[in-house]
Design a protein around this motif. Structure first.
Motif, mmCIF file in Angstrom:
data_model
loop_
_atom_site.group_PDB
_atom_site.id
_atom_site.type_symbol
_atom_site.label_atom_id
_atom_site.label_comp_id
_atom_site.label_asym_id
_atom_site.label_seq_id
_atom_site.Cartn_x
_atom_site.Cartn_y
_atom_site.Cartn_z
ATOM 1 N N ALA A 115 18.920 -6.133 23.692
ATOM 2 C CA ALA A 115 17.689 -5.398 23.389
ATOM 3 C C ALA A 115 17.687 -4.064 24.123
ATOM 4 O O ALA A 115 17.427 -3.001 23.535
ATOM 5 C CB ALA A 115 16.477 -6.227 23.776
ATOM 6 N N CYS A 169 11.501 -12.227 20.035
ATOM 7 C CA CYS A 169 11.207 -10.803 20.069
ATOM 8 C C CYS A 169 9.726 -10.634 19.737
ATOM 9 O O CYS A 169 9.285 -11.025 18.636
ATOM 10 C CB CYS A 169 12.080 -10.063 19.059
ATOM 11 S SG CYS A 169 12.049 -8.277 19.220
ATOM 12 N N HIS A 187 17.814 -10.544 15.835
ATOM 13 C CA HIS A 187 19.001 -10.402 16.677
ATOM 14 C C HIS A 187 19.909 -11.606 16.503
ATOM 15 O O HIS A 187 19.464 -12.725 16.256
ATOM 16 C CB HIS A 187 18.647 -10.185 18.143
ATOM 17 C CG HIS A 187 17.711 -11.180 18.749
ATOM 18 N ND1 HIS A 187 18.130 -12.350 19.303
ATOM 19 C CD2 HIS A 187 16.367 -11.152 18.886
ATOM 20 C CE1 HIS A 187 17.087 -13.025 19.775
ATOM 21 N NE2 HIS A 187 16.005 -12.311 19.531
ATOM 22 N N VAL A 193 12.070 -8.459 24.040
ATOM 23 C CA VAL A 193 12.735 -9.764 23.965
ATOM 24 C C VAL A 193 12.477 -10.509 25.266
ATOM 25 O O VAL A 193 12.655 -9.963 26.359
ATOM 26 C CB VAL A 193 14.240 -9.615 23.713
ATOM 27 C CG1 VAL A 193 14.942 -10.968 23.832
ATOM 28 C CG2 VAL A 193 14.491 -9.004 22.337
ATOM 29 N N PRO A 241 9.523 -8.958 12.897
ATOM 30 C CA PRO A 241 10.179 -8.500 14.128
ATOM 31 C C PRO A 241 11.637 -8.161 13.891
ATOM 32 O O PRO A 241 12.231 -8.615 12.905
ATOM 33 C CB PRO A 241 10.049 -9.706 15.057
ATOM 34 C CG PRO A 241 10.084 -10.884 14.132
ATOM 35 C CD PRO A 241 9.338 -10.434 12.899
ATOM 36 N N ILE A 246 19.320 -4.287 18.912
ATOM 37 C CA ILE A 246 18.438 -5.230 18.222
ATOM 38 C C ILE A 246 17.404 -4.531 17.355
ATOM 39 O O ILE A 246 17.133 -4.956 16.229
ATOM 40 C CB ILE A 246 17.755 -6.164 19.249
ATOM 41 C CG1 ILE A 246 18.759 -7.200 19.766
ATOM 42 C CG2 ILE A 246 16.525 -6.846 18.679
ATOM 43 C CD1 ILE A 246 18.217 -8.130 20.831
ATOM 44 N N LYS A 247 16.837 -3.466 17.837
ATOM 45 C CA LYS A 247 15.648 -2.898 17.203
ATOM 46 C C LYS A 247 15.875 -2.411 15.779
ATOM 47 O O LYS A 247 14.947 -2.399 14.960
ATOM 48 C CB LYS A 247 15.083 -1.756 18.051
ATOM 49 C CG LYS A 247 13.681 -1.337 17.623
ATOM 50 C CD LYS A 247 13.037 -0.399 18.618
ATOM 51 C CE LYS A 247 11.596 -0.100 18.216
ATOM 52 N NZ LYS A 247 10.912 0.769 19.200
ATOM 53 N N ALA A 287 13.115 -3.734 23.483
ATOM 54 C CA ALA A 287 13.994 -3.426 22.358
ATOM 55 C C ALA A 287 14.049 -1.907 22.199
ATOM 56 O O ALA A 287 13.123 -1.291 21.667
ATOM 57 C CB ALA A 287 13.488 -4.093 21.083
ATOM 58 N N ASN A 336 15.338 -15.799 15.609
ATOM 59 C CA ASN A 336 15.243 -15.241 16.959
ATOM 60 C C ASN A 336 15.032 -16.309 18.027
ATOM 61 O O ASN A 336 14.914 -15.983 19.206
ATOM 62 C CB ASN A 336 14.094 -14.231 17.035
ATOM 63 C CG ASN A 336 14.449 -12.912 16.380
ATOM 64 O OD1 ASN A 336 15.609 -12.653 16.075
ATOM 65 N ND2 ASN A 336 13.452 -12.070 16.150
ATOM 66 N N TRP A 368 8.597 -3.475 20.734
ATOM 67 C CA TRP A 368 8.974 -4.883 20.823
ATOM 68 C C TRP A 368 9.652 -5.168 22.153
ATOM 69 O O TRP A 368 10.235 -4.282 22.774
ATOM 70 C CB TRP A 368 9.925 -5.256 19.687
ATOM 71 C CG TRP A 368 9.364 -4.984 18.336
ATOM 72 C CD1 TRP A 368 9.405 -3.799 17.650
ATOM 73 C CD2 TRP A 368 8.653 -5.894 17.498
ATOM 74 N NE1 TRP A 368 8.768 -3.920 16.441
ATOM 75 C CE2 TRP A 368 8.296 -5.197 16.313
ATOM 76 C CE3 TRP A 368 8.286 -7.238 17.620
ATOM 77 C CZ2 TRP A 368 7.593 -5.794 15.275
ATOM 78 C CZ3 TRP A 368 7.592 -7.841 16.584
ATOM 79 C CH2 TRP A 368 7.252 -7.119 15.436
ATOM 80 N N SER A 412 20.582 -11.868 25.016
ATOM 81 C CA SER A 412 19.702 -11.177 24.071
ATOM 82 C C SER A 412 18.880 -10.075 24.739
ATOM 83 O O SER A 412 18.624 -9.028 24.125
ATOM 84 C CB SER A 412 18.780 -12.177 23.366
ATOM 85 O OG SER A 412 18.004 -12.887 24.306
ATOM 86 N N THR A 413 18.434 -10.266 25.980
ATOM 87 C CA THR A 413 17.666 -9.202 26.631
ATOM 88 C C THR A 413 18.558 -8.004 26.949
ATOM 89 O O THR A 413 18.109 -6.858 26.912
ATOM 90 C CB THR A 413 16.974 -9.702 27.916
ATOM 91 O OG1 THR A 413 17.951 -10.119 28.873
ATOM 92 C CG2 THR A 413 16.036 -10.856 27.615
#
Length: 837
Positions: free
Chosen positions: A143, A636, A160, A647, A157, A148-149, A717, A626, A645, A139-140
């Protein structure tokens, strides 16, 4: 014999990317051995789990492999591992992600002794650059990659999707690197190749389209709501009387048909709503009118209605729907799997080669289980070769491969662009009447006069390193020339609807008679034999129909799309992988084959863990939003400033302790009752609130820097436009500046696979329309200047797009001629003879 049965592949370390890369080899019969520590690959414990505690994710990644236990504390461990490596053709190394107690070894020394070894090393960010030593999670990475954003509620938020995306994308790229090396190795004995694979850069295959739209249009993209995405509307998922429906309306014709289907003539005729970007300004007003009407019929009923009207809509399946889909099972998209004593189903191979098909299911190895070791040993250099001589160390791996590219848009052109990046000679075929739609579908006079079709960044992004010609395939002369090009090619690729090329007379049944060694791939949305073969589809349609939205978002919310046009890039990479496998077979046997790639199936690996587990326990998959089934905290979090944001994830107890100390909760850091994720889950709301109190006082990049200094996985993000100036990408030379007519100097993304410190160089910019007509028609097909001039006068070839008025005039003239002619009249000059004969 299975097409890759002559290969031995060794997988070391613990990385989803490495595992999926190796799984793609095992699908076609390679002998894949997975080295594990006595405790087993940590992915064996990844949720979701079956009733007996087997990981659905591990099962999907490791189908038909063997497991070899290697204890790093054994004095002979290094010698044992070295022997395993020296006995393989391909080494896939995931130790930089997680060593999983694999011993340290001198790869360089081994490669000196084994010069034919193909080596692929995966890392989160590559060996060099500002992010090189960052702690990361799936996930990072997403981002930071701009994935994701833009998804989720406008106020935040951002939403994702669950994990499992980055490993699949990077695994595909790793396989492309290794398989292209195997193709190169069949030219004759020579060195193996050593590849570095950046998982971060692999994920940019999904966001590069929006990155370059932002480059051209500026900072115009914002998060505008769940299942809403710039620049078109409606593109999303909506509730019906029964089930959810995925809708995509791009062209004015599709919008009019959608309005007609729902009896919304007022919306259809409103000139302010012709284009998707215009409709974004009226989203609420439009939805208020069509959402109630969608609820009067079922998703299946709307799908059938949309099919008649050529609207890209599709029912959004639950995981349980995929498991009972007879077509998915029939095509091998869903296959049987044995996990120790549990029998279930999982996702099969997407690379649907018809003459040398992939395995249909199999077994997941128990820890230490040797199940596929063969007694026969054959090296790449033992395979039949179509040419002789040593491999030039400076040559790209696909030098000498010729590809005829009938594809348009994103999926097909990404496939052929990747082949071109790796050295293939790709000849892109368009028509001045119907050029690639990524040049633009606007045919108004001003658009044509200003040559705007030569100025679209997305077309240039998808078609670099290719040569381009124009041929009107609806005319006999154009068709004859296309056949002659295919007769001298190794590969033909198209991503039209399944019937288009066959109806033109360019089906595989025709072309294989001209060229038995030809590999031909159809990249239709649902497959050539699908009951949905006539359904219109975009990349968004493919995500909507894949099952992934049903496990994304909150438990009490709708199915959620994670990325517009997600399916296009995924289909393109799978198509490239399939072509490379078929080329290995063709080079070995002299026999080509047809590849029936269904892009919808290419999306299914992203839902594979839930498909596997649900096939056994029948429990509806849990949607975590999330949050994460294993990591607490995971989410997030809002930072200082507008819509900023980050993550953050704590993947183990020590990372949790460092995070707690960083945000000032030293009491949590030393509290042994919070040492496990499950213990922390009871106060997850409180933990998240404390983290956000800390992030709210910090700029997102500063927060990421502080977290990474503490070795806590975190990623800002980003918006796609941010990637154009990302410090890590800039330091690695990811964006290369290329000069092209009509647009001048512009950036191009690099491949995420490298054979050295620098990326593969962009050799040539995307072709202008018909740029290489003379070069290819004279140089390759032997046409004279007079013949080429005749083709231009007749409009069979050209260098300028035909306007709407000219196109209508030509159609009228053609129909009028057909009406007035009993038989075709022969040109006494002989101009209608086969050109170049």
């Amino acid at each position: 014999m299975e097409v890759l049965s002559h290969l031995r592949v060794l997988e070391i370390g613990s990385s989803a990317a490495a595992s999926y890369c190796a799984r793609l080899f095992s699908d076609f019969g390679a002998n894949v051995r997975k080295v594990e520590c006595p405790a087993g690959d940590p992915i064996r414990r990844s949720a979701p789990l079956t009733p007996h505690g087997q990981s659905g994710w591990f099962a999907f990644l490791n189908l038909n492999k063997s497991s070899v236990i290697l204890d790093a504390t054994d004095p002979n461990a290094v010698a044992q591992l070295t022997a395993l490596i020296e006995d393989c053709d391909v080494l896939v190394d995931g130790r930089d992600i997680d060593s999983a107690d694999c011993p340290a070894i001198d790869i360089a020394a081994i490669r000196q002794r084994c010069p034919g070894l193909i080596y692929v090393e995966a890392s989160w960010f590559g060996r060099e650059g500002p992010y090189a030593r960052f702690a990361a999670t799936d996930s990072t990475i997403r981002a930071l990659a701009g994935l994701i954003k833009l998804a989720g509620p406008a106020e935040g938020p951002p939403f994702h999707a669950p994990d499992f995306q980055c490993g699949i994308l990077a695994g595909l790229w790793g396989f492309i690197a290794a398989a292209s090396s195997a193709v190169a190795g069949m030219r004759g004995p020579g060195r193996g190749r050593s590849w570095s694979l950046s998982i971060f850069e692999s994920s940019l295959a999904l966001s590069e389209y929006q990155m370059f739209e932002a480059y051209q249009r500026g900072d115009v993209m914002r998060r505008i709501g769940i299942n809403r995405f710039w620049p078109n509307f409606p593109v999303g998922i909506y509730e019906t009387k029964k089930g959810w429906l995925g809708i995509t309306t791009i062209t004015p014709a599709q919008w009019r048909a959608f309005c007609d289907m729902l009896s919304l003539s007022e919306l259809r005729d409103d000139p302010a709503m012709v284009l998707g970007a215009d409709r974004l300004q009226y989203m609420e007003q439009i939805e208020r009118q069509f959402i109630p009407r969608l609820k009067t019929r079922t998703a299946q009923e709307w799908f059938l209605e949309g099919l008649k009207r050529k609207i890209p809509i599709v029912p959004v399946p639950e995981i349980s729907d995929l498991l009972v889909d007879a077509q998915m099972k029939g095509r091998g998209a869903i296959v049987p799997v044995l996990l120790d004593q549990e029998k279930g189903l999982t996702v099969g191979s997407m690379q649907r080669l018809t003459s040398t098909p992939p395995r249909r299911g199999g077994k997941v190895p128990r820890l230490g289980e040797q199940q596929t070791i063969s007694s026969r040993r054959r090296h790449l250099s033992d395979t039949k070769s179509t040419s002789s001589g040593r491999i030039d160390a400076g040559e790209p791996p696909l030098r000498g491969i010729r590809v005829i590219d009938f594809s348009m848009g994103w999926a097909g052109p990404l496939c052929t662009r990747t082949l071109a990046d790796l050295g293939a000679d790709v000849i892109k075929i368009e028509a001045i009447q119907y050029p690639d739609w990524w040049r633009g579908v606007d045919r108004r006079p001003a658009y044509i006069k200003d040559r705007m079709y030569e100025k679209t960044a997305r077309f240039c992004m998808a078609n670099r390193n290719k040569r381009g010609i124009t041929l009107d395939l609806t005319r006999q002369q154009g068709l004859t020339l296309a056949k002659r090009l295919a007769a001298g090619a190794d590969v033909v690729v198209d991503n039209y609807s399944a019937d288009v090329l066959p109806k033109l007379g360019l089906g595989y049944d025709v072309l294989r008679k001209l060229n038995p060694r030809l590999v031909m791939m159809s990249m239709s949305a649902f497959g050539t034999n699908s009951v949905r073969r006539n359904c219109r589809a975009y990349g968004s349609t493919l995500e909507q129909g894949s099952g992934l939205p049903s496990v994304t978002g909150k438990a009490d919310g709708p199915p959620v799309m994670s990325h517009i046009a997600f399916g296009d890039a995924v289909g393109g990479l799978n198509g490239c992988a399939a072509v490379l496998v078929a080329l290995i077979h063709a080079r070995s046997t002299g026999q080509g084959q047809f590849i029936d790639l269904a892009q919808i199936e290419c999306m299914m690996p992203f839902a594979a863990p839930w498909i596997t587990v649900h096939s056994i326990d029948r429990t509806p998959p849990v949607r975590y939003g999330n949050r994460h089934p294993q990591f607490v905290p995971h989410g997030c979090f809002r930072c200082a400033g507008e819509d900023n944001w980050i993550v953050i994830a704590a993947t183990d107890a020590s990372m949790w302790q460092r995070l707690a100390a960083l945000i000032g909760r030293y009491d949590w850091a030393i509290d042994t009752s919070l040492s496990s994720a499950e213990q922390r889950r009871g106060i997850e709301d409180v933990i998240e609130s404390s983290i956000e109190s800390w992030t709210l006082t910090r700029d997102p990049d500063q927060a990421m820097s502080d977290l990474q200094l503490a070795k806590v996985a975190a990623g800002v993000a980003r918006l796609p436009i941010d990637l154009l100036n990302d410090p890590h990408l800039r330091s690695r030379g990811y964006l290369q500046e290329v000069e092209r007519a009509f647009i001048g100097l512009h950036p191009q993304p690099s491949m995420p696979i490298r054979e050295g410190e620098a990326p593969f160089a962009i050799r040539t910019p995307a072709p202008t329309l018909g740029q290489h007509n003379n070069e290819i028609l004279s140089g390759f097909l032997g046409l004279s200047s007079a013949e080429i001039a005749h083709l231009a006068r007749e409009g069979v070839i050209g260098t300028e797009m035909v306007s709407e008025a000219e196109l209508a005039k030509a159609k009228y003239a053609a129909s009028d001629q057909q009406f007035n002619s009993i038989a075709p009249k022969r040109d006494p000059s002989g101009a209608d003879r086969p050109l170049g004969a």
